[in-house]
Design a protein around this motif. Structure first.
Motif, PDB file in Angstrom:
ATOM      1  N   ASP A 180      34.085  43.001  30.938  1.00  0.00           N
ATOM      2  CA  ASP A 180      34.712  41.669  30.813  1.00  0.00           C
ATOM      3  C   ASP A 180      35.531  41.543  29.539  1.00  0.00           C
ATOM      4  O   ASP A 180      35.526  40.490  28.889  1.00  0.00           O
ATOM      5  CB  ASP A 180      33.650  40.553  30.816  1.00  0.00           C
ATOM      6  N   ASP A 202      38.921  42.193  31.962  1.00  0.00           N
ATOM      7  CA  ASP A 202      38.292  41.168  32.787  1.00  0.00           C
ATOM      8  C   ASP A 202      39.198  40.689  33.910  1.00  0.00           C
ATOM      9  O   ASP A 202      40.414  40.592  33.764  1.00  0.00           O
ATOM     10  CB  ASP A 202      37.874  39.975  31.938  1.00  0.00           C
ATOM     11  N   GLN A 203      38.568  40.352  35.022  1.00  0.00           N
ATOM     12  CA  GLN A 203      39.344  39.971  36.203  1.00  0.00           C
ATOM     13  C   GLN A 203      40.130  38.672  36.032  1.00  0.00           C
ATOM     14  O   GLN A 203      41.077  38.429  36.778  1.00  0.00           O
ATOM     15  CB  GLN A 203      38.467  39.921  37.450  1.00  0.00           C
ATOM     16  N   GLU A 236      39.411  45.161  36.453  1.00  0.00           N
ATOM     17  CA  GLU A 236      38.439  44.571  37.376  1.00  0.00           C
ATOM     18  C   GLU A 236      39.117  43.573  38.303  1.00  0.00           C
ATOM     19  O   GLU A 236      40.076  42.910  37.907  1.00  0.00           O
ATOM     20  CB  GLU A 236      37.402  43.767  36.595  1.00  0.00           C
TER      21      GLU A 236
HETATM   22 MG    MG Z   1      33.564  40.408  35.113  1.00  0.00          MG
END
Ligand code: MG
Ligand code: C2E
Ligand code: MG
Ligand code: MG
Length: 283
Positions: A180, A202-203, A236
């Motif tokens: 993250d 992080d997404q 991600e």
């Molecule tokens: Mg995450």
């Protein structure tokens, strides 16, 4: 505040509170027993190398098979953290992931690296390194086939303990990634001081990658910076073709996301990897 509004409101408020804490207590008791009842299980999501297009590993993601339906980690990890149950659960997940990866190796699947999420409390529990070492030797998994995912928040506590723990893990051959990245108390200084292998972007940055110029700039910079620091990057939450193409163009090393596969049960994951192999063999 409820009290000022009069007795009835207060009573309602009070009952509501009581009701909620009972519910919480109930869930806590159920979670306490879940491990023994084999309700805790692990799903795997493939990690894909962008240079070769093949699956090089998987992230193990815990699931609670509650009698009333599957519960996502987002809905019970916070409770597990609060109650300390994260330690037995997290340690079980680590062990199970090593056992599973070794099993796949013995079944002749290509060598894979399993990434396991390690919570802050788990990382800071006394004897953590020893537990990792013991788990590896008992399961027979090559330490290089294990990656531990820690978040930036791990680094908020005792910095010398973290440096010491990370260097012991690295000496054993275990890989480490920062999960993250960009959402916690990021310090670029840590990236230099802690010897990490992979930075997981992080997404939240990936989600609006091709529609938000700021995210585009951040992701581009993170990939370029990581290259200079000789740290691999993994994006991600990749869901679209546009995101994928952007990441390939910027030289991102790996991706994880629904575009390739959701987290799936172990049997399904093995099939996915095997079919990928077959596809390659046929060409
Ligand atoms: Mg995450
Ligand atoms: P994480 O470690 O960042 O894991 C990635 C999460 O993103 C997973 O959610 C995964 O299903 C989801 N994801 C992957 N690709 C996509 C995508 O393309 N789109 C979207 N919308 N989501 C995607 P999941 O499995 O619900 O896990 C949530 C979080 O719970 C994890 O985030 C991790 O922080 C925590 N967690 C999961 N398993 C464990 C565990 O065994 N131990 C600990 N301490 N935490 C865990
Ligand atoms: Mg993770
Ligand atoms: Mg993550």
């Amino acid at each position: 505040r409820a009290k000022e509004k009069g007795g009835n409101t207060f009573q309602l408020y009070y009952q509501e509170m009581n009701h909620r804490s009972l519910e919480q207590l109930n869930l806590e008791n159920q979670l306490r027993k879940a491990l023994d009842k084999s309700e805790i299980t692990v799903f795997y999501q493939p990690l894909v190398d962008l240079k070769t297009g093949s699956i090089t590993g998987m992230e193990s993601l815990v699931r609670w098979k509650h009698p009333q339906g599957m519960i996502s980690p987002g809905d019970f990890i916070p409770l597990a953290e609060e109650t300390g149950l994260i330690l037995p659960i997290g340690n079980w997940v680590l062990r199970e992931s090593c056992i599973q990866n070794k099993k796949w190796e013995e079944q002749g699947l290509p060598l894979l690296t399993v990434s396991v999420n390690i919570s802050v409390n788990q990382f800071h529990q006394p004897g953590f390194v020893k537990y990792v070492q013991q788990t590896l030797s008992e399961t027979g998994l090559d330490p290089h086939r294990l990656c531990l995912e820690i978040t930036e928040n791990v680094a908020m506590k005792n910095v010398s303990y973290i440096m010491d723990t990370l260097s012991k893990l690295k000496e054993m051959g275990v890989q480490v990634s920062i999960d993250d990245f960009g959402t916690g108390y990021s310090s670029l200084n840590y990236l230099k001081r802690f010897d990490v292998d992979t930075l997981k972007i992080d997404q939240s940055f990936i989600r609006e990658l091709t529609t938000d110029e700021d995210n585009e700039a951040i992701v581009t910079a993170l990939i370029a910076m990581s290259k200079q620091l000789k740290i691999k990057t993994l994006a991600e939450g990749v869901e679209t073709r546009e995101q994928l193409e952007f990441l390939i163009a910027k030289g991102c090393d790996q991706i994880q996301g629904y575009i390739f596969s959701r987290p799936i049960p172990p049997e399904e994951f093995a099939l996915l990897v095997t079919n990928q192999q077959n596809l390659f063999n046929m060409n």
